[in-house]
Design an enzyme around this catalytic site. Structure first.
Site, PDB file in Angstrom:
ATOM      1  CD1 TRP A  71      -2.903   1.564   0.772  1.00 46.33           C
ATOM      2  CD2 TRP A  71      -1.402   2.417   2.183  1.00 46.33           C
ATOM      3  NE1 TRP A  71      -3.356   2.811   1.144  1.00 46.33           N
ATOM      4  CE2 TRP A  71      -2.447   3.361   2.011  1.00 46.33           C
ATOM      5  CE3 TRP A  71      -0.353   2.739   3.040  1.00 46.33           C
ATOM      6  CZ2 TRP A  71      -2.463   4.593   2.662  1.00 46.33           C
ATOM      7  CZ3 TRP A  71      -0.358   3.971   3.677  1.00 46.33           C
ATOM      8  CH2 TRP A  71      -1.408   4.877   3.488  1.00 46.33           C
ATOM      9  CG  HIS A  72       3.381   2.475   3.279  1.00 45.86           C
ATOM     10  ND1 HIS A  72       2.794   1.515   4.067  1.00 45.86           N
ATOM     11  CD2 HIS A  72       3.347   3.614   4.007  1.00 45.86           C
ATOM     12  CE1 HIS A  72       2.425   2.052   5.221  1.00 45.86           C
ATOM     13  NE2 HIS A  72       2.750   3.324   5.208  1.00 45.86           N
ATOM     14  N   GLY A  73       3.721   1.799  -1.392  1.00 46.06           N
ATOM     15  CA  GLY A  73       4.365   2.157  -2.641  1.00 46.06           C
ATOM     16  C   GLY A  73       4.620   0.964  -3.534  1.00 46.06           C
ATOM     17  CG  PHE A  80       3.529   6.803   0.965  1.00 48.97           C
ATOM     18  CD1 PHE A  80       4.453   6.276   0.063  1.00 48.97           C
ATOM     19  CD2 PHE A  80       4.002   7.396   2.106  1.00 48.97           C
ATOM     20  CE1 PHE A  80       5.808   6.354   0.331  1.00 48.97           C
ATOM     21  CE2 PHE A  80       5.356   7.473   2.389  1.00 48.97           C
ATOM     22  CZ  PHE A  80       6.263   6.953   1.500  1.00 48.97           C
TER      23      PHE A  80
END
Length: 491
Positions: A327-329, A491
């Site tokens: 999810w963060h990247g 993000f």
């Protein structure tokens, strides 16, 4: 639009507060909500007008899914219709997120694995898409569970677009925000809340521009040229990122919550002194708390949580952390970062289940060391760069802090001034000691001071506190010339 910008501080925020409360004073409820919606869309569209189409499309589709549940329920149709509607809603939201955020990553890896030559299309990532998508996913799932009351379209749009939390959180649930906009007691100025909001907003602003950006300069220098680092400077760069990401993200959330207080809206706390954590489980109860809540409620528990035995519990924990990393990247560094956090969480749970206890001091040391090392993965452009950084870190070749680090704290300038005044030479080791003292002060402040959100709840304005707010305001606004974007916008 950035919180740390002249247009926001001197135009947008005063205009928003004045217009909102003037309309509230004369009981123009619909106009007040519409005004807030217009201001929120201006705030979001300020970066790129094309973003407005995407977020409005997302809002319309999700509200349509929500209304479809009511339509089916009113006709006593089979449960399968509910499930189909839910599937459509989730497919749309996740499809939108994957298209904009992960298309290039997936094609690049497919090309690498199968030696194909598909063209990688570079898409501009719409700001805040991860946040407003997750927020709407939670709404759709709650609607599927029949946990959402009847909301108007205007209330729903404000819930999604409310500008303080729109771009980087905290991730707010519908039952936390919409009822507050419906509360007539919150429509007029509350000067106690205004004072609290100003206190938290300025505190968060100072965190960002006076602390996070200062350490960010060191981080950018260190990761741009890893080859020049020795162990001493690698440690300082690593610690700088540990400080930067906390003060940057928590500073944004403090500003968001501060604006909320000014408007009599209480947003959920997102940080609770995370670097005080004595183990990794404790850390994730304190860091990005609304994201942890989202993953727990909508992924971990549906997977079975801890109800299906120890082995399945550990698997569920690991899956959640992998998803969190992804999810963060769209980068293997984030996936690996999520994986190592998942592994340590499993090890910690395993030890706790067998009665293994560590002293709080030792637990804090291990946790803080792990966090620093894992943040390297989070910051590095690639796993190769992370490996190079770890190589410098564990080469154990020590030296003096680099001039680039000293210049950020103006220690060399102070040394020149002192030399002129007292006609003495300031040895390099004194500058090094100064750097160590500064880093030590920051660590102690993180451990000893109360969380800014907690301080805000009990804030009472005095001459001393107001003077402090004025000084921090001036220093922060002066620093806008070196304005930078917030890390979590990525993000």
């Amino acid at each position: 639009m950035l919180f740390n910008s002249y247009i926001f501080v001197f135009l947008f925020l005063p205009l928003c507060l004045c217009g909102y409360f003037i309309l509230g004073k004369y009981h123009k409820v619909s106009l007040q909500k519409s005004f807030l919606l217009a201001m929120s869309l201006w705030f979001y569209g300020f970066f790129n007008l094309n973003y407005l189409f995407l977020i409005l499309l997302s809002i319309i589709v999700n509200f349509g899914v929500y209304k479809s549940f009511s339509f089916v329920k009113g006709r006593n149709r089979e449960r399968i219709k509910y499930q189909i509607i839910l599937f459509i809603g989730l497919l749309f939201n996740l499809g939108l997120l994957f298209y904009y955020k992960y298309t290039g990553f997936l094609i690049e890896n497919f090309n690498y694995l199968f030696q194909t030559g598909f063209r990688v299309q570079r898409l501009v990532l719409p700001l805040g898409i991860s946040f407003f998508t997750f927020q709407q996913i939670s709404f759709v799932i709650d609607a599927y569970k029949e946990e959402v009351p009847e909301y108007s379209f205007l209330d729903y749009v404000i819930f999604v677009t409310y500008f303080p939390q729109l771009i980087a959180g905290p991730i707010v649930m519908h039952n936390e925000l919409i009822p507050q906009f419906q509360d007539d007691n919150k429509r007029r100025v509350n000067w106690d809340n205004m004072a609290k909001g100003l206190f938290q907003f300025i505190g968060g602003l100072a965190k960002k521009v006076l602390v996070a950006d200062l350490f960010g300069n060191i981080v950018n220098w260190g990761f741009a040229d890893i080859g020049v680092l020795d162990t001493t400077n690698a440690i300082l760069v690593m610690l700088s990122y540990t400080f930067q990401i906390y003060f940057d993200f928590s500073g944004y959330c403090d500003m968001a919550c501060g604006i909320g207080w000014m408007m009599n809206i209480e947003l959920p706390m997102n940080f609770n002194s995370p670097y005080k954590a004595i183990n990794i489980l404790d850390f994730w109860k304190r860091w990005h708390m609304t994201l942890t809540r989202f993953f727990t409620k909508y992924i971990y528990i549906p997977l079975g949580g801890n109800r299906k035995g120890e082995a399945v519990t550990y698997l569920n924990v690991f899956i959640v952390f992998l998803i969190s990393g992804f999810w963060h990247g769209a980068n293997w560094t984030f996936i690996l970062w999520g994986g190592v956090h998942g592994l340590l969480s499993i090890i910690t749970r395993f030890c706790q289940n067998r009665g293994v206890k560590l002293s709080k001091i030792f637990g804090w040391i291990v946790t803080f060391l792990f966090l620093n090392l894992s943040w390297v993965l989070f910051r590095a452009e690639s796993i190769l760069d992370a490996g190079k950084f770890y190589g410098k870190l564990f080469h154990f070749h020590f030296g003096w802090p680099n001039d680039e680090i000293l210049s950020n704290f103006n220690l060399d300038t102070c040394g020149i001034i002192l030399s002129e005044i007292f006609s003495i030479m300031i040895p390099l080791k004194c500058f090094a000691i100064g750097v160590v003292i500064i880093f030590g002060i920051v660590i102690l402040s993180l451990l000893l001071f109360a969380n800014l959100g907690d301080q805000t709840k009990y804030f009472v304005p005095t001459r001393k506190t107001m003077l402090g707010i004025i000084v921090l305001s001036i220093l922060s606004i002066i620093s806008f010339s070196g304005m930078s974007i917030f890390l979590y916008f990525n993000f």
